[in-house]
Design an enzyme around this catalytic site. Structure first.
Site, mmCIF file in Angstrom:
data_model
loop_
_atom_site.group_PDB
_atom_site.id
_atom_site.type_symbol
_atom_site.label_atom_id
_atom_site.label_comp_id
_atom_site.label_asym_id
_atom_site.label_seq_id
_atom_site.Cartn_x
_atom_site.Cartn_y
_atom_site.Cartn_z
ATOM 1 C CB SER A 1 -0.959 -0.042 1.195
ATOM 2 O OG SER A 1 -1.953 0.933 1.087
ATOM 3 C CG ASP B 1 -7.271 -2.917 -2.188
ATOM 4 O OD1 ASP B 1 -7.810 -2.166 -1.356
ATOM 5 O OD2 ASP B 1 -6.044 -3.092 -2.248
ATOM 6 C CG HIS C 1 -5.857 -2.342 1.461
ATOM 7 N ND1 HIS C 1 -5.243 -2.038 0.264
ATOM 8 C CD2 HIS C 1 -5.191 -1.628 2.415
ATOM 9 C CE1 HIS C 1 -4.260 -1.178 0.473
ATOM 10 N NE2 HIS C 1 -4.206 -0.932 1.770
#
Length: 227
Positions: free
Chosen positions: A121, A174, A206
């Site tokens: 991320s 996600d 995610h």
């Protein structure tokens, strides 16, 4: 990196190689997290000749969360693609990652082409920017559930890493960094890198999954073989 008067010094949870240290993986966590969880994940797939470094981001106010202080590599002002980006913060975080690479070279005699940089991320965004702007050749790049920051004004990728292997992974469900954003990032990266692979994981949000970590292990084994 944005409003950072309360920034605390970064620390680095590290798994030392269990035999002679001949390679290094440096992996950056996501927003609000620490490096400890990822260090544990890498411990499950660790090879004895590789050292794993999972730095903790400094604590700073994050605009996306109303200025609340949390571990963050740079300020995030919004999730919308049109949201302004913390250019100064991204570049400073990338410099911090490049400093860890330099430290591995000078203190541990590990050449940069025996080092993988990566992240999840927000950490992946820093890793991508750092890898594509450094003049030091790397062994590989890992980008999990991430995006390419400053893509509208991204400088020409450094020649040193145009051929470096990259594995980019993304979950199709996600909710934070959308799958579409991952695919758009992959399209841009394919114009820069000669050896880029994009893998999708059905129904993954995610997060990460067992299959993804198996793919990561295969990638690491390929680009950081035992010497």
């Amino acid at each position: 990196m944005g409003a950072n008067s309360s920034r605390k010094k970064m620390s680095s949870p590290t798994k030392l190689a269990s035999s002679k240290h001949t390679a290094t993986v440096i992996f950056l966590h996501g927003l609000g997290d620490t490096g400890h969880g990822w260090l544990e994940a890498f411990t499950q797939i660790a090879k004895p000749h590789i050292k794993y470094i999972c730095p903790n981001a400094p604590t700073m106010p994050v605009s996306l969360n109303g200025g609340f202080e949390m571990p963050s590599w740079f300020d995030i002002k919004g999730l919308d693609p049109k949201s302004p980006e913390d250019e100064d913060g991204i570049k400073k975080a990338a410099k911090s990652l490049q400093d860890i690479i330099s430290e591995e070279e000078t203190k541990n005699n590990i050449k940069s082409d025996r080092i993988i940089v990566g992240g999840f991320s927000q950490g992946g965004a820093v890793a991508l920017y750092s890898a594509l702007t450094t003049d030091k050749p790397l062994a590989g790049i890992l980008g999990l559930s991430t995006w390419l920051p400053l893509h509208k004004s991204f400088p020409q990728a450094a020649i040193a890493n145009l051929k470096v292997p990259m594995l980019q992974c993304h979950g199709t469900m996600d909710p934070m960094v959308s799958y579409e954003k991952g695919k758009l990032t992959a399209a841009v990266l394919k114009t820069m890198l000669e050896n880029h692979e994009f893998k999708s994981y059905e129904y993954m949000g995610h997060s990460f999954c067992e299959q993804e970590m198996q793919d990561v292990q295969v990638f690491i084994d390929k680009v950081l073989p035992h010497e």
